[in-house]
Design a protein around this motif. Structure first.
Motif, PDB file in Angstrom:
ATOM      1  N   THR A 122       0.815  -1.208   0.000  1.00  0.00           N
ATOM      2  CA  THR A 122       0.000   0.000   0.000  1.00  0.00           C
ATOM      3  C   THR A 122       0.853   1.263   0.000  1.00  0.00           C
ATOM      4  O   THR A 122       1.976   1.271   0.500  1.00  0.00           O
ATOM      5  N   LEU A 123       0.281   2.298  -0.577  1.00  0.00           N
ATOM      6  CA  LEU A 123       0.770   3.661  -0.416  1.00  0.00           C
ATOM      7  C   LEU A 123      -0.344   4.409   0.285  1.00  0.00           C
ATOM      8  O   LEU A 123      -1.379   4.714  -0.321  1.00  0.00           O
ATOM      9  N   ASP A 124      -0.178   4.644   1.591  1.00  0.00           N
ATOM     10  CA  ASP A 124      -1.228   5.233   2.409  1.00  0.00           C
ATOM     11  C   ASP A 124      -0.945   6.713   2.622  1.00  0.00           C
ATOM     12  O   ASP A 124       0.030   7.091   3.263  1.00  0.00           O
ATOM     13  N   LYS A 125      -1.840   7.572   2.102  1.00  0.00           N
ATOM     14  CA  LYS A 125      -1.665   9.019   2.185  1.00  0.00           C
ATOM     15  C   LYS A 125      -2.512   9.653   3.276  1.00  0.00           C
ATOM     16  O   LYS A 125      -2.596  10.872   3.364  1.00  0.00           O
ATOM     17  N   GLY A 126      -3.143   8.834   4.121  1.00  0.00           N
ATOM     18  CA  GLY A 126      -3.979   9.396   5.167  1.00  0.00           C
ATOM     19  C   GLY A 126      -5.293   9.920   4.622  1.00  0.00           C
ATOM     20  O   GLY A 126      -5.750   9.510   3.561  1.00  0.00           O
ATOM     21  N   ASP A 127      -5.920  10.841   5.343  1.00  0.00           N
ATOM     22  CA  ASP A 127      -7.241  11.350   4.966  1.00  0.00           C
ATOM     23  C   ASP A 127      -7.210  12.582   4.065  1.00  0.00           C
ATOM     24  O   ASP A 127      -8.251  12.959   3.529  1.00  0.00           O
ATOM     25  N   TYR A 128      -6.061  13.213   3.923  1.00  0.00           N
ATOM     26  CA  TYR A 128      -6.048  14.576   3.394  1.00  0.00           C
ATOM     27  C   TYR A 128      -5.378  14.740   2.027  1.00  0.00           C
ATOM     28  O   TYR A 128      -5.554  15.773   1.394  1.00  0.00           O
ATOM     29  N   LEU A 129      -4.589  13.770   1.606  1.00  0.00           N
ATOM     30  CA  LEU A 129      -3.739  13.989   0.441  1.00  0.00           C
ATOM     31  C   LEU A 129      -3.940  12.920  -0.627  1.00  0.00           C
ATOM     32  O   LEU A 129      -4.220  11.762  -0.309  1.00  0.00           O
ATOM     33  N   PRO A 130      -3.757  13.276  -1.894  1.00  0.00           N
ATOM     34  CA  PRO A 130      -3.853  12.290  -2.973  1.00  0.00           C
ATOM     35  C   PRO A 130      -2.509  11.613  -3.214  1.00  0.00           C
ATOM     36  O   PRO A 130      -1.450  12.198  -2.970  1.00  0.00           O
ATOM     37  N   PRO A 131      -2.511  10.383  -3.706  1.00  0.00           N
ATOM     38  CA  PRO A 131      -1.268   9.778  -4.191  1.00  0.00           C
ATOM     39  C   PRO A 131      -0.857  10.464  -5.488  1.00  0.00           C
ATOM     40  O   PRO A 131      -1.714  10.824  -6.304  1.00  0.00           O
ATOM     41  N   PRO A 385     -14.534  24.470  13.813  1.00  0.00           N
ATOM     42  CA  PRO A 385     -14.094  23.167  14.308  1.00  0.00           C
ATOM     43  C   PRO A 385     -13.103  23.324  15.450  1.00  0.00           C
ATOM     44  O   PRO A 385     -12.588  24.431  15.699  1.00  0.00           O
ATOM     45  N   PRO A 386     -12.785  22.243  16.154  1.00  0.00           N
ATOM     46  CA  PRO A 386     -11.743  22.321  17.182  1.00  0.00           C
ATOM     47  C   PRO A 386     -10.391  22.623  16.550  1.00  0.00           C
ATOM     48  O   PRO A 386     -10.122  22.245  15.401  1.00  0.00           O
ATOM     49  N   SER A 387      -9.561  23.299  17.279  1.00  0.00           N
ATOM     50  CA  SER A 387      -8.231  23.633  16.751  1.00  0.00           C
ATOM     51  C   SER A 387      -7.438  22.388  16.415  1.00  0.00           C
ATOM     52  O   SER A 387      -6.610  22.401  15.500  1.00  0.00           O
ATOM     53  N   SER A 388      -7.718  21.286  17.129  1.00  0.00           N
ATOM     54  CA  SER A 388      -6.990  20.043  16.853  1.00  0.00           C
ATOM     55  C   SER A 388      -7.263  19.536  15.440  1.00  0.00           C
ATOM     56  O   SER A 388      -6.386  18.948  14.806  1.00  0.00           O
ATOM     57  N   ALA A 389      -8.498  19.765  14.940  1.00  0.00           N
ATOM     58  CA  ALA A 389      -8.810  19.342  13.577  1.00  0.00           C
ATOM     59  C   ALA A 389      -8.009  20.139  12.559  1.00  0.00           C
ATOM     60  O   ALA A 389      -7.462  19.591  11.598  1.00  0.00           O
ATOM     61  N   LEU A 390      -7.908  21.445  12.775  1.00  0.00           N
ATOM     62  CA  LEU A 390      -7.124  22.279  11.871  1.00  0.00           C
ATOM     63  C   LEU A 390      -5.642  21.955  11.978  1.00  0.00           C
ATOM     64  O   LEU A 390      -4.915  21.956  10.975  1.00  0.00           O
ATOM     65  N   ASP A 391      -5.177  21.643  13.188  1.00  0.00           N
ATOM     66  CA  ASP A 391      -3.765  21.265  13.381  1.00  0.00           C
ATOM     67  C   ASP A 391      -3.480  19.960  12.646  1.00  0.00           C
ATOM     68  O   ASP A 391      -2.426  19.816  12.016  1.00  0.00           O
ATOM     69  N   GLU A 392      -4.415  19.015  12.738  1.00  0.00           N
ATOM     70  CA  GLU A 392      -4.237  17.735  12.056  1.00  0.00           C
ATOM     71  C   GLU A 392      -4.199  17.929  10.552  1.00  0.00           C
ATOM     72  O   GLU A 392      -3.399  17.314   9.856  1.00  0.00           O
ATOM     73  N   ARG A 393      -5.063  18.826  10.026  1.00  0.00           N
ATOM     74  CA  ARG A 393      -5.044  19.111   8.593  1.00  0.00           C
ATOM     75  C   ARG A 393      -3.702  19.699   8.164  1.00  0.00           C
ATOM     76  O   ARG A 393      -3.154  19.296   7.134  1.00  0.00           O
ATOM     77  N   LYS A 394      -3.165  20.627   8.953  1.00  0.00           N
ATOM     78  CA  LYS A 394      -1.857  21.197   8.616  1.00  0.00           C
ATOM     79  C   LYS A 394      -0.752  20.155   8.681  1.00  0.00           C
ATOM     80  O   LYS A 394       0.132  20.103   7.827  1.00  0.00           O
ATOM     81  N   LEU A 395      -0.827  19.273   9.687  1.00  0.00           N
ATOM     82  CA  LEU A 395       0.187  18.233   9.842  1.00  0.00           C
ATOM     83  C   LEU A 395       0.166  17.268   8.662  1.00  0.00           C
ATOM     84  O   LEU A 395       1.216  16.909   8.120  1.00  0.00           O
ATOM     85  N   GLN A 396      -1.041  16.861   8.265  1.00  0.00           N
ATOM     86  CA  GLN A 396      -1.167  15.910   7.162  1.00  0.00           C
ATOM     87  C   GLN A 396      -0.679  16.529   5.850  1.00  0.00           C
ATOM     88  O   GLN A 396      -0.127  15.841   4.995  1.00  0.00           O
ATOM     89  N   ALA A 397      -0.934  17.833   5.690  1.00  0.00           N
ATOM     90  CA  ALA A 397      -0.575  18.492   4.435  1.00  0.00           C
ATOM     91  C   ALA A 397       0.886  18.898   4.375  1.00  0.00           C
ATOM     92  O   ALA A 397       1.388  19.275   3.318  1.00  0.00           O
ATOM     93  N   ALA A 398       1.573  18.828   5.503  1.00  0.00           N
ATOM     94  CA  ALA A 398       2.975  19.283   5.555  1.00  0.00           C
ATOM     95  C   ALA A 398       3.889  18.355   4.751  1.00  0.00           C
ATOM     96  O   ALA A 398       3.660  17.164   4.649  1.00  0.00           O
TER      97      ALA A 398
END
Length: 398
Positions: A122-131, A385-398
């Motif tokens: 697998t190539l797992d990109k999480g919830d936020y990013l495309p392969p 949304p909770p700040s944790s959701a926005l933080d998670e989005r930034k982390l995933q997109a980094a």
């Protein structure tokens, strides 16, 4: 409910009998004429029904841009049945699959391959990013044993529309075969077989063609269908056998969903009347843009930025306000005539609003107004949304 304004010459009435709009990735709200097509009973062996099946197959190959090199095999059951049939029929038992994952449906493909006993990575990109194509190319270069790449066209757990063109190019350049789960995108998002050269693509009746549940279908290369003999783990899900019998007799091997097939032919007529794939994509895009702008104005945040967001379904973060409860929000939306969809992210709370089906931007404005009223009824002060959701989005997109 009152009728909504016509769009592109296609009347889009409110659902019959005051039933709610389905803002989901399918089953979805269908046209009255599509429902009415199911009022006739058909004999599965009868010549008129066999003609319906032949027309269905021909039209789907045409929409796919497959020409003479491709054929269509419809199969009884839900979309997941058709996905499993595709994997089990086209991946030989000694094959190896690279699964591109960025959500629940890529994960389901991986689980299916485990049941089938097919080797896979697998190539797992999480919830936020495309392969991306370069990532696929690197993994194929590193593992010559990989025979197939599998990708979900639109990952509806997040709403990402994956970059099929660059994935197809990377796969073809290395002589591997591409299988596409286009369950929630085919018929709206471009997916030209002649350009992409995929081995097979799978979708379902109750998605962007706007038919009713009952069957899925696979559009595949004829040479690959011929070569698939003996691959399948299952009699019922053997696409080679289904294809061979249909070509010989015009019949489905086992009892077909006759009413769903008749409804699908009407849905195909409406699809063509709207301008085919480009026309449907344009309406769904307007639906998405309308609901996103309106929900953001209420304070909601989307999971994805505009660049990655599909016109099929949009994921919104759940508000952090303690007065917000999704089950209550869902009920209040339903009371106003709209059935929304729960979230399916692995990390943060969310919900989804579908943009497909017999909906237009006028309906979507009403969806936003209903959400506004639901928040007020719940006493939600802010939809942020909770700040944790926005933080998670930034982390995933980094």
């Amino acid at each position: 409910m009152t009728a909504v304004e016509p769009l592109s010459g296609i009347p889009l009435p409110a659902p019959a009998g005051g039933e709610p709009y389905l803002l989901t990735p399918g089953p979805l709200t269908t046209a009255r004429s599509t429902k009415e097509a199911m009022l006739v009973d058909w004999g599965s062996w009868d010549g008129e029904f066999r003609a319906l099946t032949a027309e269905l197959r021909r039209r789907l190959v045409e929409i796919a841009g497959g020409g003479d090199a491709y054929d269509c095999v419809p199969l009884q059951g839900s979309g997941s049945y058709a996905v499993e049939a595709m994997l089990g029929s086209f991946v030989p038992r000694d094959g190896k699959v690279l699964v591109l994952m960025n959500g629940a449906y890529g994960q389901r493909i991986t689980r299916t391959l485990g049941y089938l006993g097919r080797a896979h990575v697998t190539l797992d990109k999480g919830d936020y990013l495309p392969p991306r194509g370069h990532e696929v190319g690197a993994m194929l270069d590193a593992d010559p044993a990989i025979t197939h790449v599998v990708v979900v066209h639109c990952e509806t757990s997040s709403g990402i529309l994956n970059p099929i063109e660059e994935i197809a190019a990377a796969t073809a350049a290395r002589g591997r075969k591409l299988l596409i789960d286009s369950m929630s995108a085919f018929g709206a998002a471009p997916l030209d077989a002649a350009t992409l050269g995929y081995e097979a693509m799978v979708s379902s009746a109750n998605k962007c063609i706007e038919g009713v549940p009952g069957f899925g279908f696979v559009v595949a290369r004829k040479d690959s269908l011929a070569a698939a003999k003996g691959n399948s783990h299952s009699l019922s899900l053997d696409l080679h056998d289904q294809w061979a019998v249909m070509n010989k007799t015009g019949q489905w091997r086992f009892t077909p969903p006759t009413h769903a097939v008749a409804a699908f032919l009407e849905a195909l007529r409406l699809h063509a009347l709207e301008g085919g794939q480009p026309g449907r994509l344009a309406r769904y895009t307007r639906n998405r843009d309308t609901v996103v702008a309106g929900m953001r104005a209420l304070g909601f945040e989307t999971l994805l930025g505009d660049r990655l967001m599909s016109p099929i379904i949009v994921t919104f973060f759940a508000p952090a306000d303690p007065a917000f409860r999704f089950d209550r929000f869902y009920a209040l939306m339903k009371d106003q005539g709209f059935i929304i969809y729960p979230g399916k992210l692995t990390v943060v709370d969310s919900f989804r609003i579908g943009c497909i089906g017999q909906l237009d931007e006028h309906v979507m404005r009403r969806v936003v107004a209903a959400a506004d009223q639901a928040l007020a009824a719940m006493g939600v002060a802010t939809a942020a949304p909770p700040s944790s959701a926005l933080d998670e989005r930034k982390l995933q997109a980094a």
